[in-house]
Design an enzyme around this catalytic site. Structure first.
Site, PDB file in Angstrom:
ATOM      1  N   GLY A 194       0.826  -1.206   0.000  1.00  0.00           N
ATOM      2  CA  GLY A 194       0.000   0.000   0.000  1.00  0.00           C
ATOM      3  C   GLY A 194       0.850   1.241   0.000  1.00  0.00           C
ATOM      4  N   GLY A 236       1.867   2.359   5.335  1.00  0.00           N
ATOM      5  CA  GLY A 236       2.842   1.310   5.643  1.00  0.00           C
ATOM      6  C   GLY A 236       3.793   1.745   6.744  1.00  0.00           C
ATOM      7  N   GLU A 275       5.388  -3.382   1.365  1.00  0.00           N
ATOM      8  CA  GLU A 275       5.815  -3.010   0.011  1.00  0.00           C
ATOM      9  C   GLU A 275       5.142  -1.675  -0.249  1.00  0.00           C
ATOM     10  OE1 GLU A 275       5.042  -2.495  -3.561  1.00  0.00           O
ATOM     11  OE2 GLU A 275       4.563  -4.607  -3.943  1.00  0.00           O
ATOM     12  N   CYS A 315       2.789  -1.357  -8.759  1.00  0.00           N
ATOM     13  CA  CYS A 315       3.960  -0.947  -7.964  1.00  0.00           C
ATOM     14  C   CYS A 315       5.214  -0.899  -8.821  1.00  0.00           C
ATOM     15  CB  CYS A 315       4.156  -1.871  -6.781  1.00  0.00           C
ATOM     16  SG  CYS A 315       3.400  -3.460  -6.934  1.00  0.00           S
ATOM     17  N   GLU A 338       6.806   8.795  -5.622  1.00  0.00           N
ATOM     18  CA  GLU A 338       5.868   8.127  -6.522  1.00  0.00           C
ATOM     19  C   GLU A 338       4.553   8.896  -6.651  1.00  0.00           C
ATOM     20  OE1 GLU A 338       4.130   4.551  -4.868  1.00  0.00           O
ATOM     21  OE2 GLU A 338       3.824   3.664  -6.840  1.00  0.00           O
TER      22      GLU A 338
HETATM   23  P1  NAP Z   1      -3.202   2.628   1.968  1.00  0.00           P
HETATM   24  O1  NAP Z   1      -3.895   3.906   2.193  1.00  0.00           O
HETATM   25  O2  NAP Z   1      -1.828   2.520   2.481  1.00  0.00           O
HETATM   26  O3  NAP Z   1      -4.117   1.485   2.647  1.00  0.00           O
HETATM   27  C1  NAP Z   1      -3.749   0.119   2.605  1.00  0.00           C
HETATM   28  C2  NAP Z   1      -4.297  -0.589   3.825  1.00  0.00           C
HETATM   29  O4  NAP Z   1      -3.611  -0.123   4.971  1.00  0.00           O
HETATM   30  C3  NAP Z   1      -5.769  -0.342   4.073  1.00  0.00           C
HETATM   31  O5  NAP Z   1      -6.344  -1.533   4.518  1.00  0.00           O
HETATM   32  C4  NAP Z   1      -5.784   0.673   5.185  1.00  0.00           C
HETATM   33  O6  NAP Z   1      -6.823   0.482   6.103  1.00  0.00           O
HETATM   34  C5  NAP Z   1      -4.515   0.343   5.935  1.00  0.00           C
HETATM   35  N1  NAP Z   1      -3.945   1.513   6.569  1.00  0.00           N
HETATM   36  C6  NAP Z   1      -3.422   2.600   5.949  1.00  0.00           C
HETATM   37  N2  NAP Z   1      -2.969   3.473   6.867  1.00  0.00           N
HETATM   38  C7  NAP Z   1      -3.210   2.931   8.073  1.00  0.00           C
HETATM   39  C8  NAP Z   1      -2.988   3.370   9.420  1.00  0.00           C
HETATM   40  N3  NAP Z   1      -2.411   4.529   9.686  1.00  0.00           N
HETATM   41  N4  NAP Z   1      -3.386   2.559  10.411  1.00  0.00           N
HETATM   42  C9  NAP Z   1      -3.983   1.377  10.149  1.00  0.00           C
HETATM   43  N5  NAP Z   1      -4.233   0.915   8.919  1.00  0.00           N
HETATM   44  C10 NAP Z   1      -3.849   1.685   7.884  1.00  0.00           C
HETATM   45  O7  NAP Z   1      -3.152   2.247   0.457  1.00  0.00           O
HETATM   46  P2  NAP Z   1      -4.298   2.206  -0.675  1.00  0.00           P
HETATM   47  O8  NAP Z   1      -5.625   2.469  -0.076  1.00  0.00           O
HETATM   48  O9  NAP Z   1      -4.145   0.936  -1.376  1.00  0.00           O
HETATM   49  O10 NAP Z   1      -3.946   3.311  -1.730  1.00  0.00           O
HETATM   50  C11 NAP Z   1      -3.593   4.591  -1.411  1.00  0.00           C
HETATM   51  C12 NAP Z   1      -2.245   4.892  -2.060  1.00  0.00           C
HETATM   52  O11 NAP Z   1      -1.324   3.846  -1.769  1.00  0.00           O
HETATM   53  C13 NAP Z   1      -2.236   4.973  -3.561  1.00  0.00           C
HETATM   54  O12 NAP Z   1      -2.641   6.212  -4.055  1.00  0.00           O
HETATM   55  C14 NAP Z   1      -0.781   4.693  -3.859  1.00  0.00           C
HETATM   56  O13 NAP Z   1      -0.012   5.846  -3.729  1.00  0.00           O
HETATM   57  C15 NAP Z   1      -0.356   3.723  -2.803  1.00  0.00           C
HETATM   58  N6  NAP Z   1      -0.305   2.305  -3.261  1.00  0.00           N
HETATM   59  C16 NAP Z   1       0.893   1.762  -3.503  1.00  0.00           C
HETATM   60  C17 NAP Z   1       0.959   0.447  -3.901  1.00  0.00           C
HETATM   61  C18 NAP Z   1       2.248  -0.213  -4.144  1.00  0.00           C
HETATM   62  O14 NAP Z   1       2.321  -1.050  -4.974  1.00  0.00           O
HETATM   63  N7  NAP Z   1       3.242   0.047  -3.386  1.00  0.00           N
HETATM   64  C19 NAP Z   1      -0.178  -0.314  -4.094  1.00  0.00           C
HETATM   65  C20 NAP Z   1      -1.399   0.271  -3.822  1.00  0.00           C
HETATM   66  C21 NAP Z   1      -1.445   1.588  -3.399  1.00  0.00           C
HETATM   67  P3  NAP Z   1      -8.299   1.069   5.954  1.00  0.00           P
HETATM   68  O15 NAP Z   1      -8.996   0.126   5.058  1.00  0.00           O
HETATM   69  O16 NAP Z   1      -8.820   1.037   7.349  1.00  0.00           O
HETATM   70  O17 NAP Z   1      -8.157   2.450   5.400  1.00  0.00           O
END
Ligand code: NAP
Length: 501
Positions: free
Chosen positions: A236, A241, A260, A297, A386
């Site tokens: 994420g 992360g 990741e 990613c 990114e």
């Molecule tokens: P995200 O916001 O990091 O969320 C991923 C998971 O982590 C969700 O289940 C979220 O929970 C949880 N989470 C996030 N912050 C947290 C915290 N402070 N405490 C507890 N749990 C937390 O990622 P995303 O929703 O997939 O996408 C948002 C952004 O992530 C994208 O715009 C992109 O920049 C990046 N991304 C990167 C990759 C990669 O390949 N590295 C892949 C996907 C996304 P909740 O469901 O409770 O919100």
């Protein structure tokens, strides 16, 4: 049919609070929202299951993985239909991803049956050695305990409920508690039904798998802090992360957090390659950059090349190719909003020149292309962050030394790529030792999207690409994240956890 509930240790469990998904069309579906109490229930059940599952016969675990794969395939069309509705991804992409998901479950089944993951080492007793006799010593890799898995938004199947992290953990003998991603709760629900059916068919302890969805950040935070959880797999954002990684490190018993977190996957175009095949590289880059609306990613967001006669031709060809790509639906409206703010951040202080602007509707992304100089890149760290989506940044170096300086300035990446032709060997030879320090995978004359699931794959890299530079989240080596070496000294062979030939 959707259950709309959590699966906790074999029981489908609802609750008072609910949340809805965000479909691109048709009616929303409702799901029970997770709570800290449910996390406690699932984590305790996982620990209970560990004492049998962690010692289960390898053949039984392998059969379980294969059965999950079959149960997923059995629900294939329903999963695809739900996935299209929730994520906007095309049916063909979701079918391909299902193939990858069942393929990796079977790959892990095969891997553990061969025993390769155990990395067995044996030093037999030397009772007559002087001055000290040597005891009988067996080293065996053992499962670490219950693993928490955070489903990824951008891979509703291959990096989610029964994705790579879950497959590796179950293969190693670790029960799993999945935190479903809000981008695709229906797909997670259907896949959990497949796992539930496999648990029953293979007579596995019910606590071996649980899925909890929704309920807010506190639910995920409670999961990584639960004393029964011994490691976390996550894909994420850097912000999310890092927050969870810090929580894992701050626990009374710190645990590994395999996050990741993203990467700009730079590509270095060497002068002879640009001269000989600049047009082809431009077309290939445009295709890789816009595949799946750039939500990979391994999306190659940055290209570095040396200024020269051929540079304008390459830049023009890339602009032309990107102009032909229509706007695409993004996974969630939040991710689409982040794409917009990401490009605004890039353009905010005049550090980049706009070559192709985006115009599209909400929850959509059109390609964007920017250009900057290596000098600006080297002076402004923010240019290396990114932007998740189909956005490309071209960095023009004055000469090869400046190109090398850009390579040395890179933060950790999942991939780095060199495009080269005859005559570029010397420069490639100078770049390679730098790039191998920066990335988990180094490519020549290719594009990083499309990650092969196999024994030699590394989908990892130094921080901030991941939180564990020594690990991979794709391929059979990823099982090592959930194993730890134990040395058995003078333990009778019939008490050892695996049968030794
Ligand atoms: P995200 O916001 O990091 O969320 C991923 C998971 O982590 C969700 O289940 C979220 O929970 C949880 N989470 C996030 N912050 C947290 C915290 N402070 N405490 C507890 N749990 C937390 O990622 P995303 O929703 O997939 O996408 C948002 C952004 O992530 C994208 O715009 C992109 O920049 C990046 N991304 C990167 C990759 C990669 O390949 N590295 C892949 C996907 C996304 P909740 O469901 O409770 O919100």
């Amino acid at each position: 049919m959707l259950k709309g509930q959590h699966l906790i240790a074999g029981q489908w469990t609802g609750g008072e609070n609910t949340f809805s998904n965000e479909p691109i069309s048709n009616a929303q579906d409702k799901f029970a929202a997770g709570t800290v109490a449910l996390i406690d229930q699932a984590a305790r059940a996982a620990e209970e299951a560990f004492w049998t599952f962690g010692w289960a016969d390898t053949a039984k675990r392998a059969a379980f993985l294969c059965r999950i794969a079959d149960e997923i395939d059995r629900r294939g069309s329903e999963i695809t239909e739900q996935g299209v509705k929730e994520t906007g991804l095309p049916a063909g992409r979701l079918e391909g991803e299902r193939g990858r998901t069942v393929g990796q479950l079977k790959l892990f089944a095969d891997h553990i049956e061969k025993g390769d993951h155990l990395d067995l080492r044996y030093d037999p007793a030397l009772p007559h050695r002087t001055p000290m006799p040597r005891p009988d010593l067996h080293l065996i890799q053992r499962p670490i305990g219950p693993v928490a898995v955070f489903g990824a938004s951008n891979f509703p199947l291959a990096f989610s409920t029964a994705g790579g992290d879950t497959a590796a953990a179950l293969a190693s003998g670790c029960p799993v508690v999945v935190r479903g991603h809000y981008a695709h709760p229906g797909v997670s629900d259907l896949v959990a039904q497949a796992i539930d059916a496999a648990i029953k068919a293979c007579d596995m302890p019910p606590g071996v798998f649980s899925l909890i969805q929704g309920g807010g950040l506190e639910v995920g935070q409670a999961l990584v802090q639960h004393p029964s959880i011994k490691a976390v797999g996550f894909t994420g954002s850097h912000r999310g992360g890092r927050a969870l990684f810090d929580l894992c490190a701050a626990r009374p018993e710190p645990i590994p957090f395999f996050g990741e977190l993203g990467s700009v996957n730079p590509m270095f175009l060497l002068p002879n390659a640009v001269a000989a095949k600049g047009q082809d590289i431009a077309t290939g880059w445009a295709a890789s950059l816009t595949m799946g609306a750039g939500q990979f990613c391994t999306n190659p967001g940055v290209v570095v090349l040396v200024d020269g006669d051929e540079a304008p031709t390459f830049i023009n060809a890339t602009s032309q190719a990107l102009r032909r790509v229509d706007p695409q639906t993004m996974l969630t409206s939040g991710i689409a909003a982040s794409y917009e703010t990401g490009s605004e951040r890039l353009t905010a202080n005049g550090l980049v020149q706009e070559l192709l602007a985006s115009t599209c509707g909400p929850r959509q992304a059109a390609p964007q292309l920017f250009q900057t100089t290596a000098q600006q890149w080297l002076a402004n760290e923010a240019l290396g962050e990114e932007v998740f989506g189909p956005l490309g940044l071209i960095v023009i170096a004055k000469n090869t030394n400046e190109m090398l300086a850009v390579a040395k300035s890179l933060k950790g990446q999942l991939t780095c790529t060199i495009h080269m032709d005859r005559g570029d060997n010397q420069l490639a030879g100078r770049l390679l030792p730098v790039l191998e320090c920066k990335a988990g995978r180094v490519l020549v004359n290719g594009f990083p999207t499309g990650v092969e699931v196999c024994g030699s794959m590394v989908h990892g890299g130094p921080y901030p690409a991941t939180t564990n530079f020594g690990a991979t989240s794709v391929g059979t080596l990823s099982i090592r994240r959930f194993l730890r070496p134990v040395c058995y000294q003078n333990v009778p062979s019939d008490l050892l956890p695996v049968t030794l030939e």
